[in-house]
Design an enzyme around this catalytic site. Structure first.
Site, PDB file in Angstrom:
ATOM      1  N   LYS A 186       0.829  -1.218   0.000  1.00  0.00           N
ATOM      2  CA  LYS A 186       0.000   0.000   0.000  1.00  0.00           C
ATOM      3  C   LYS A 186       0.859   1.262   0.000  1.00  0.00           C
ATOM      4  CE  LYS A 186       0.595   1.348   4.453  1.00  0.00           C
ATOM      5  NZ  LYS A 186       0.817   2.710   5.008  1.00  0.00           N
ATOM      6  N   SER A 249      -0.458  10.774   5.007  1.00  0.00           N
ATOM      7  CA  SER A 249       0.432   9.690   4.613  1.00  0.00           C
ATOM      8  C   SER A 249       1.708  10.265   4.002  1.00  0.00           C
ATOM      9  CB  SER A 249      -0.255   8.781   3.584  1.00  0.00           C
ATOM     10  OG  SER A 249       0.696   7.971   2.915  1.00  0.00           O
TER      11      SER A 249
END
Length: 330
Positions: A186, A249
Site C-alpha cells: 500500500k 500519509s
C-alpha cells in the site's frame, strides 16, 4: 503488563502514549541526546507535535535496560533499521516480540518477519501489527482499528491485549504474510495516488488506482501464499484506502510533491522522514521478476522513483496498456 517500545518516530511515540494508558511502558531510542530531550521536555515535537508524553513512561537509551523483565517488546523502527536493532536483543529472551513497520528489504524482498528470523532465528512468540491508523489519530484518542497477526492464534490474541484498549480496536489474525504484504504494497500504491493528485488527475483516477492497486496486491499475495481475504481486510484494502486518500500519509505526500514537479530527493527532503514506499518499490520489482508477475502500477512508480521516466510518462504507460477483462483476486 510491562511493555517496551523501541523507536521514537511518530508511530513509536503514538504507541508509547497509547500503551501507557493500560500498561507500564519503557521507551527506547538510539539517539542519547534525543532521549534526554524527550525525558526533560516530555514532548517529541519533531515526530509528533502536541503529544505530551506521560511521566509514567520511562525513557532510556539503554536497550537492554528497556526490555529487561518485559512481557512484550514492540519494534516501531524503519525496516532498514530492524536488523541492527534486533542484533541488540537476546534471541532466547522470554518476552514476546511485535513489529509494526510496513515495508520490505529492497535488496532481497524479505518481509520484516523474515528479517527478524534471519537475525534472531525463528521465534514462537512473534506477531505483526498493521492496519489503517495514523500516529496523530491514535495519539489524539480517535478511533482506529488494526490487525495483530501470528501463525499461532493464541500468540495473536495475547499480543493483541497490548494495544486493544480505549479507541484502538485490534483484531487477531493468523496470516502474518498477508498482513505484512498489505502494509508494504500500500505504501507504493500511495505514492502512485499522490502522483496522480499532484498531476491533478482527479478523484476518478484515484479510485481506479485504489481498485487496480488492490488487484496487484492480491496477485502478489497469491504468489507468496497470503490469504486473499486478509488483503481485502483492514491491513490490506483498509490501509490502502487510508493512505491513498490522505495527505497525512508520508508516501502519498512524496508522490504528490513529485507529481507537482519536485525531484525524488527534493520531495524526500521536504518530508524529512522515512518513506518506506521508496524502498518497497525496488523489492516489488525484484519479486515480480522472480515470480513472473504483472504489477504495472508498482512498476511505473519504481521507474518514476528511479527518475527513469517522468510522472506524465508513467500515466501514459498505464493508460495505453491493452484492454483486458477485469479480473480481481487473480
Amino acid at each position: 503488563m510491562k511493555i517496551a517500545i523501541l523507536g521514537q518516530g511518530a508511530w513509536g511515540t503514538a504507541l508509547a502514549f497509547h500503551v501507557s494508558q493500560a500498561h507500564a511502558v519503557h521507551w527506547w531510542g538510539r539517539d542519547p541526546a534525543r532521549c534526554q530531550t524527550l525525558a526533560s521536555t516530555r514532548l517529541n515535537e519533531a515526530a509528533l507535535p502536541g503529544c505530551v508524553i506521560p511521566d509514567s513512561i520511562q525513557i532510556t537509551e539503554d536497550i537492554q535496560a528497556c526490555v529487561e523483565g518485559c512481557d512484550w517488546v514492540a519494534m516501531a523502527v524503519p525496516v532498514a533499521a530492524m536488523a541492527e536493532v534486533a542484533t541488540q536483543l537476546e534471541p532466547a529472551s522470554r518476552f514476546g516480540l511485535i513489529w509494526t513497520c510496513k515495508g520490505m528489504d529492497p535488496d532481497s524482498g524479505r518481509l520484516p518477519g523474515e528479517i527478524l528470523d534471519d537475525v534472531l532465528g525463528p521465534g514462537t512468540r512473534r506477531a505483526v501489527l498493521s492496519g489503517p491508523s495514523f500516529a496523530d489519530d491514535l495519539a489524539a484518542g480517535l478511533p482506529a482499528a488494526a490487525v495483530m497477526a501470528a501463525t499461532d492464534p493464541e500468540v495473536a490474541e495475547a499480543a493483541a491485549t497490548v494495544f486493544h484498549h480505549g479507541p484502538f480496536r485490534i483484531y487477531p489474525g493468523t496470516d502474518p504474510v498477508g498482513v505484512q504484504l498489505g502494509g508494504a504494497v500500500k505504501n507504493v500504491l500511495a505514492i502512485a495516488a499522490g502522483i496522480a493528485h499532484g498531476l491533478r488527475l482527479g478523484d476518478s483516477a484515484r479510485a481506479a488506482l485504489i481498485t487496480r492497486g488492490i488487484n496487484e496486491m492480491m496477485v502478489l499475495g497469491k504468489a507468496l501464499g497470503a490469504n486473499q481475504s486478509t488483503l481485502s481486510g483492514l491491513s490490506g484494502l483498509g490501509d490502502l484506502v487510508l493512505t491513498c486518500s490522505s495527505a497525512h500519509s508520508r508516501n502519498f505526500r512524496l508522490g504528490q510533491l513529485i507529481g507537482e514537479g519536485q525531484s525524488v530527493e527534493q520531495a524526500s527532503a521536504t518530508i524529512g522522514q522515512v518513506t518506506e514506499g521508496r524502498y518497497t518499490a525496488l523489492a516489488l520489482s525484484r519479486l515480480s521478476q522472480d515470480h513472473r508477475l504483472e504489477l504495472p502500477i508498482c512498476e511505473q512508480v519504481r521507474q518514476v522513483l528511479a527518475e527513469a521516466i517522468r510522472p506524465a510518462q508513467a500515466v501514459e504507460a498505464l493508460l495505453t496498456r491493452p484492454a483486458k477483462f477485469e479480473v480481481l483476486h487473480a
